[in-house]
Write a protein that holds these residues in place. Structure first.
Motif, short mmCIF file in Angstrom:
data_model
loop_
_atom_site.label_atom_id
_atom_site.label_comp_id
_atom_site.label_asym_id
_atom_site.label_seq_id
_atom_site.Cartn_x
_atom_site.Cartn_y
_atom_site.Cartn_z
N LEU A 174 -44.24 17.05 29.13
CA LEU A 174 -45.14 15.91 29.02
C LEU A 174 -44.53 14.85 28.12
N ILE A 175 -45.06 13.63 28.22
CA ILE A 175 -44.72 12.57 27.27
C ILE A 175 -45.77 12.63 26.18
N ASN A 176 -45.33 12.82 24.93
CA ASN A 176 -46.26 12.94 23.82
C ASN A 176 -46.23 11.68 22.95
N PHE A 177 -47.41 11.15 22.66
CA PHE A 177 -47.53 9.93 21.87
C PHE A 177 -48.05 10.27 20.47
N PHE A 178 -47.29 9.88 19.44
CA PHE A 178 -47.69 10.09 18.05
C PHE A 178 -47.88 8.73 17.39
N LEU A 179 -49.03 8.54 16.75
CA LEU A 179 -49.31 7.28 16.07
C LEU A 179 -48.78 7.36 14.64
N THR B 67 -41.12 12.44 9.99
CA THR B 67 -42.53 12.20 9.66
C THR B 67 -43.01 13.09 8.51
N ASN B 68 -42.13 14.01 8.06
CA ASN B 68 -42.48 14.94 6.99
C ASN B 68 -43.64 15.85 7.36
N ARG B 69 -43.73 16.17 8.65
CA ARG B 69 -44.77 17.08 9.14
C ARG B 69 -44.09 18.25 9.84
N LYS B 70 -44.34 19.46 9.37
CA LYS B 70 -43.62 20.61 9.93
C LYS B 70 -43.97 20.89 11.38
N LYS B 71 -45.20 20.58 11.77
CA LYS B 71 -45.63 20.98 13.12
C LYS B 71 -46.19 19.82 13.93
N LEU B 72 -45.78 18.60 13.61
CA LEU B 72 -46.29 17.45 14.39
C LEU B 72 -45.84 17.60 15.84
N ALA B 73 -44.52 17.71 16.02
CA ALA B 73 -43.99 17.98 17.36
C ALA B 73 -43.70 19.48 17.43
N LYS B 74 -44.13 20.12 18.50
CA LYS B 74 -43.96 21.57 18.61
C LYS B 74 -42.50 21.91 18.88
N VAL B 75 -41.93 22.76 18.02
CA VAL B 75 -40.56 23.22 18.22
C VAL B 75 -40.62 24.47 19.08
N SER B 76 -40.08 24.37 20.28
CA SER B 76 -40.18 25.49 21.22
C SER B 76 -38.96 26.39 21.11
N GLN B 77 -39.18 27.69 21.25
CA GLN B 77 -38.07 28.64 21.29
C GLN B 77 -37.39 28.59 22.66
N THR B 78 -38.09 28.06 23.64
CA THR B 78 -37.53 27.97 24.99
C THR B 78 -37.18 26.53 25.31
N PRO B 79 -35.88 26.20 25.37
CA PRO B 79 -35.51 24.82 25.71
C PRO B 79 -36.11 24.43 27.06
N GLY B 80 -36.43 23.17 27.19
CA GLY B 80 -36.96 22.68 28.46
C GLY B 80 -38.45 22.90 28.62
N LYS B 81 -39.12 23.24 27.53
CA LYS B 81 -40.55 23.56 27.60
C LYS B 81 -41.42 22.29 27.67
N GLY C 235 -33.64 13.16 24.74
CA GLY C 235 -32.39 13.92 24.56
C GLY C 235 -32.45 15.22 25.34
N ARG C 236 -31.33 15.92 25.33
CA ARG C 236 -31.28 17.21 26.01
C ARG C 236 -32.28 18.19 25.40
N SER C 237 -32.64 19.20 26.20
CA SER C 237 -33.68 20.14 25.80
C SER C 237 -33.42 20.82 24.46
N ASN C 238 -32.16 21.10 24.14
CA ASN C 238 -31.89 21.87 22.92
C ASN C 238 -31.23 21.01 21.83
N VAL C 239 -31.47 19.70 21.87
CA VAL C 239 -30.78 18.81 20.93
C VAL C 239 -31.49 18.73 19.57
N GLY C 240 -32.69 19.28 19.49
CA GLY C 240 -33.41 19.27 18.21
C GLY C 240 -34.34 18.07 18.07
N LYS C 241 -34.91 17.65 19.21
CA LYS C 241 -35.76 16.45 19.21
C LYS C 241 -37.03 16.66 18.38
N SER C 242 -37.71 17.80 18.62
CA SER C 242 -38.94 18.08 17.85
C SER C 242 -38.62 18.17 16.36
N SER C 243 -37.50 18.80 16.03
CA SER C 243 -37.13 18.98 14.62
C SER C 243 -36.91 17.65 13.92
#
Length: 198
Positions: A61-66, A44-58, A30-38
């Motif tokens: 990388l492709i991140n793989f979560f099991l 997943t019920n994990r607050k910090k599994l995906a890093k929520v960046s204050q800077t869109p477009g940060k 999705g777009r950089s500021n669409v709330g993908k990490s959120s």
């Protein structure tokens, strides 16, 4: 289906860096500021599994979560952020396209759009890319807590028309804040592809 376990496995830019254990993959894009990490953290019920960046477009990388030691949730780089150079945009586009091209483990792509706005030209292009490569696509409209019921109905019409969705094409609304309908969304996104359904 319940998500009982989720862990970050690896980040990748090129194919040789992708996991090789042949587990099923479901990618989020999705777009950089669409709330993908959120949304990944909410599901997943994990607050910090995906890093929520204050800077869109940060995320570049492709991140793989099991998930549940069973399948991968794949977080693709956000696209469409205006404040990055053309060269950077092209390199992210190539990263995403390389992943989408012939990835046998990839069974579904979840395209995130902002429920408050008409899908952008980048969203339309991404939707066309996913279909071009032959993947099952589910559209999820984020930040739905910001809209009234009447606005949600209008938003659904606009999203369906803009992305040329058919009646049977799936579109869900979700808010990472109130998490309404979370269990239903998890089932709709993952259940038919997961092998461990407990």
């Amino acid at each position: 289906m319940r998500i009982k376990q989720s862990e970050f496995i690896t980040s990748a830019v090129r194919k040789p860096q992708y996991p090789t254990d042949e587990r099923v993959e479901i990618a989020f894009v999705g777009r950089s500021n669409v709330g993908k990490s959120s949304i990944i953290n909410a599901l997943t019920n994990r607050k910090k599994l995906a890093k929520v960046s204050q800077t869109p477009g940060k995320t570049k990388l492709i991140n793989f979560f099991l998930i549940n030691n069973d399948f991968y949730l794949v977080d693709l780089p956000g696209y469409g952020y205006a404040k990055v150079s053309k060269a950077e945009k092209e390199s992210w586009g190539k990263t995403i396209e390389d992943y989408l091209a012939g990835r046998e483990e990839l069974k579904r792509v979840v395209l995130l759009v902002d429920s408050r706005h008409k899908p952008t030209a980048d969203d339309i292009l991404m939707h066309e890319w996913i279909l071009h490569y032959g993947y099952d696509v589910i559209v999820v409209a984020t930040k739905s807590d910001k809209l009234s019921n009447n606005e949600l109905r209008k938003s659904e019409k606009v999203i369906r028309e803009t992305l040329k969705l058919q009646k049977e094409d799936k579109l869900y609304f979700f808010s990472s804040l109130n998490k309404k309908g979370k269990d239903e969304l998890i089932n709709n996104l993952f259940e038919d592809l997961a092998t461990d359904l407990d």
